[in-house]
Scaffold this motif. Structure first.
Motif, short mmCIF file in Angstrom:
data_model
loop_
_atom_site.label_atom_id
_atom_site.label_comp_id
_atom_site.label_asym_id
_atom_site.label_seq_id
_atom_site.Cartn_x
_atom_site.Cartn_y
_atom_site.Cartn_z
N VAL A 179 0.84 -1.20 0.00
CA VAL A 179 0.00 0.00 0.00
C VAL A 179 0.88 1.25 0.00
CG1 VAL A 179 -1.76 1.33 1.24
CG2 VAL A 179 -1.84 -1.18 1.26
N ARG A 180 0.50 2.21 -0.81
CA ARG A 180 1.06 3.56 -0.73
C ARG A 180 -0.09 4.53 -0.96
NH1 ARG A 180 5.23 5.04 -5.17
NH2 ARG A 180 3.32 5.21 -6.39
N GLN A 181 -0.39 5.32 0.06
CA GLN A 181 -1.47 6.29 -0.08
C GLN A 181 -1.06 7.63 0.52
OE1 GLN A 181 -5.12 5.12 1.95
NE2 GLN A 181 -4.02 3.90 3.44
N PRO A 182 -1.32 8.72 -0.21
CA PRO A 182 -0.93 10.05 0.27
C PRO A 182 -2.05 10.71 1.06
CG PRO A 182 -1.62 10.17 -2.02
CD PRO A 182 -1.78 8.73 -1.60
N PHE A 183 -1.65 11.56 2.01
CA PHE A 183 -2.59 12.36 2.80
C PHE A 183 -2.07 13.80 2.84
CE2 PHE A 183 -2.74 8.05 4.44
CZ PHE A 183 -4.10 7.78 4.48
#
Length: 419
Positions: free
Chosen positions: A236-240
């Motif tokens: 998983v790679r998710q930006p915030f």
């Protein structure tokens, strides 16, 4: 120059090591040219090595390993009475390692040792440069430390349970389907001078209010790229992104009582923040309210009902009810006297019973990123254990239906629901 056989072997070893490092460097350079994320590659490669090779002699091998890394870029500005007093950029990386020893039914989790209570088991700094070999070294050292700590915790847990009767055998960890969710990596790119000018102008509003002694306007933008990989196969790679602007002020009443007030603005993008005109209006209103409080009469003691509305009602719910909705089981501790210091979650034993008035229905939807024209802070698609976020009706018409669950199962809720 004359060399011995041992010297030849030493030179050959150095030569082979140099060749290996050169090949590794060439592979990483090729990955960088192709746009592959070096941090993600280092996490995946070190995970594969740890799964196959991590084991101390005569000790149990880990059955589950997970890595979470956060790459954080921030820009902040601070201004007082129309003057910028600070403007900084910062980039950091942090790593958290989870190593489980035992099996899904019984492992080292859920146990707290007095000796290890203050050890560094949370996020630790990680090198900020995309140096593949150094990243692998940092991850390896963190994994080795976490593995040894897990072995010690498992031994302590087994020792404790020899003197404690367990009425129910509930698994310590649930099996979940692996997910792959790799969003584009984001970076901090915007007009910094624009925000410095805005913060300077907003802080100048307080010069119109001589009763205010201290004030300031702080602005911060933070972009976090969160990485997660585990031995079950999740990647998983998710930006915030978070934009935060806060105006605050303080003074004192005529009788010397300290008075404080503030107004925050938050959003997940520049567009989600109010316009400068609306910010000015809100800040000026806050300053007027604070000024009026300096001469307001002191309220005598009051005992009786209070009607709570608006943001205050939301805050009361967040502080009293929300923490009770977690499905985490209480920790076992090697010193029972410290167990009384742990927070209690009384609602966890009231499933299918009334906990709120019948007109209350509580839904937790972490996938909802906006409400009307307002962005919702904290929305996510995949939780911190690699499980897809789910909409959960926690309370239905006042009845507690379920809890917010992680990988740690309960007798009546055996699987995670992405929380």
């Amino acid at each position: 120059m004359r060399t011995t056989g041992k010297s030849r072997l030493r030179y050959l070893g150095f030569f082979l090591l140099s060749c290996t490092l050169m090949i590794s460097a060439l592979e990483v350079n090729l990955c960088a040219q192709q746009g592959e994320d070096i941090l993600l590659k280092a996490l995946k490669d070190e995970l594969a090595r740890s799964v196959n090779q991590l084991q101390l002699k005569d000790m149990e091998k880990p059955y589950y390993i997970e890595y979470m890394a956060e790459e954080i870029e921030t820009f902040s500005v601070r201004a007082i009475f129309g003057a910028v007093v600070g403007s900084t950029d910062n980039k950091s990386r942090y790593l958290s390692v989870g190593v489980r020893v035992g099996d899904y039914d019984f492992d080292n989790s859920g146990f707290m040792s007095q000796r290890l209570m203050y050890s560094s088991s949370g996020f630790r700094p990680l090198v900020i440069e995309d140096d593949y070999s150094v990243l692998r070294k940092d991850i390896w050292l963190a994994t080795d430390s976490a593995y040894k700590q897990s072995l010690e915790l498992l031994a302590g847990k087994r020792s404790l349970l020899q003197t404690k009767v367990e009425t129910e055998q509930i698994p310590d960890f649930s099996r979940e389907e692996p997910v792959t969710f790799v969003s584009p990596r984001q970076s901090l790119e915007f007009n910094k001078s624009k925000w410095e000018t805005l913060v300077r102008n907003l802080s100048g509003i307080f010069k119109e209010f001589p009763a205010i002694y201290n004030s300031g306007v702080n602005f911060r933008v933070r972009i976090t790229n969160r990485y997660y990989v585990n031995s079950e196969g999740s990647v998983v790679r998710q930006p915030f992104t978070l934009y935060w602007l806060n105006a605050h002020a303080s003074t004192q009443a005529q009788d010397g009582m300290p008075l404080k007030h503030f107004v925050p603005f938050l959003g997940t993008s520049q567009e989600a923040l109010p316009s400068e005109k609306k910010m000015r209006t809100a800040i000026r209103k806050m300053a007027e309210e604070l000024t009026a409080l300096t001469s307001a009469p002191v309220l005598e003691e009051y005992y009786g009902p209070v009607l709570v509305t608006g943001e205050a009602a939301t805050e009361i719910f967040a502080q009293t009810i929300a923490p009770q909705l977690s499905g985490d089981r209480p920790l076992m501790m090697d010193q029972r006297g410290r167990a009384v210091m742990m927070p209690e979650r009384n609602l966890s034993n009231r499933l299918n019973r009334r906990v709120l008035p019948s007109f209350f229905t509580v839904v937790d939807d972490p996938t909802q990123s906006s409400y009307g024209k307002h962005s919702i802070i904290g929305a996510y698609k995949i939780d911190d254990q690699g499980v897809p976020a789910q909409t959960v009706t926690v309370v239905e018409k006042g009845i507690l239906k379920t809890l917010l669950m992680s990988h740690q199962p309960r007798k009546d809720i055996p699987r995670s629901n992405g929380h």
